[in-house]
Design an enzyme around this catalytic site. Sequence first.
Site, PDB file in Angstrom:
ATOM      1  N   ILE A  98       0.816  -1.221   0.000  1.00 25.60           N
ATOM      2  CA  ILE A  98       0.000   0.000   0.000  1.00 25.60           C
ATOM      3  C   ILE A  98       0.850   1.271   0.000  1.00 25.60           C
ATOM      4  CG2 ILE A  98      -1.905  -1.181   1.158  1.00 25.60           C
ATOM      5  CD1 ILE A  98      -1.014   0.343   3.744  1.00 25.60           C
ATOM      6  N   LYS A  99       2.131   1.170   0.400  1.00 27.79           N
ATOM      7  CA  LYS A  99       3.082   2.290   0.398  1.00 27.79           C
ATOM      8  C   LYS A  99       2.488   3.550   1.023  1.00 27.79           C
ATOM      9  CE  LYS A  99       5.645   0.602  -3.613  1.00 27.79           C
ATOM     10  NZ  LYS A  99       4.726  -0.470  -4.072  1.00 27.79           N
ATOM     11  N   ARG A 100       1.963   3.404   2.236  1.00 25.91           N
ATOM     12  CA  ARG A 100       1.377   4.545   2.918  1.00 25.91           C
ATOM     13  C   ARG A 100       2.420   5.247   3.792  1.00 25.91           C
ATOM     14  NH1 ARG A 100      -2.206   3.211  -0.338  1.00 25.91           N
ATOM     15  NH2 ARG A 100      -4.421   3.192   0.152  1.00 25.91           N
TER      16      ARG A 100
END
Length: 289
Positions: A98-100
């Site tokens: 998700i690369k949050r």
Amino acid sequence: MQSFVGLLAERVLSGMSPIVIGLDPRLSAFPETLMPGASPAARIVAFYGEALPVIAKHAPAVKPNIAFFESYGSDGYRAYEEVCRLARQNGLLIVGDIKRGDIGSTAKAYAEGHFRIADSLTLHPYLGNDSIQPFLEWCEPAQGGRGVFVLVRTSNPGARDFQDLLIGSKPLCDVVAEAVNSWGAQLPQEHGYHAVGAVVGATWPEELARLRKLMPHSWLLLPGVGAQGGKVEDLTSAFDEQGLGALVNQSRGVMQCFSPAQADWLDCIDQACATFAAECRAVAIPQKS
């Protein structure tokens, strides 16, 4: 409840290859005979409903990339949730790609939402320590022992634009690697590793050994093999003598190894996954290959 890193280590130690299969649904690459005319979300769920039991024979984990699901809106997000449910049903660990990364209160909301679905998550650290801490709380054993993979050295060519910038005498990626090591030191270890892992692109093998030394107790997620040019044989330094410490990712090379017109597409995935698993096992534990 066992932790993500504990389960991952035990599966590799029991003989599974240290691989993770990326799930990046591209409808143009799906089998032509798979629910033609159905909605994109329905086709995605149907495709992985058949593929996940095959993947589970070879891999301990899958990495669904949420962007490919979100491109279909709310139906796509529901498909992401369902694919993750199916993965867990098939005994697979889930790395939610998700690369949050955001300010503390927003990070807390992201953590609550996404750790409900996945066992571990990819994060970017640009906003600093307070953007990571809400996720680390979920890595505590009392909170279920989830895992995170922080972007340290990404696989894309543009990684050099920022990750090579010097902070004093150190490139930025090294500074982030040291932060990963520090964050992980707050958490217990299992089989020599804590829950704060790092994303290090397989496309930078000359930097892998240096970054491994900076993060000796982190699981490394290694994307970039195959379509991006990374080679499995260049990844030896990521693993310890037991074959632990890294997960090699491949997406297109396994999940798009067939033409849409092929009737035996599931057999193709099975064979591609088996071949990839054998290649990675030979590199991770060469004395047993």
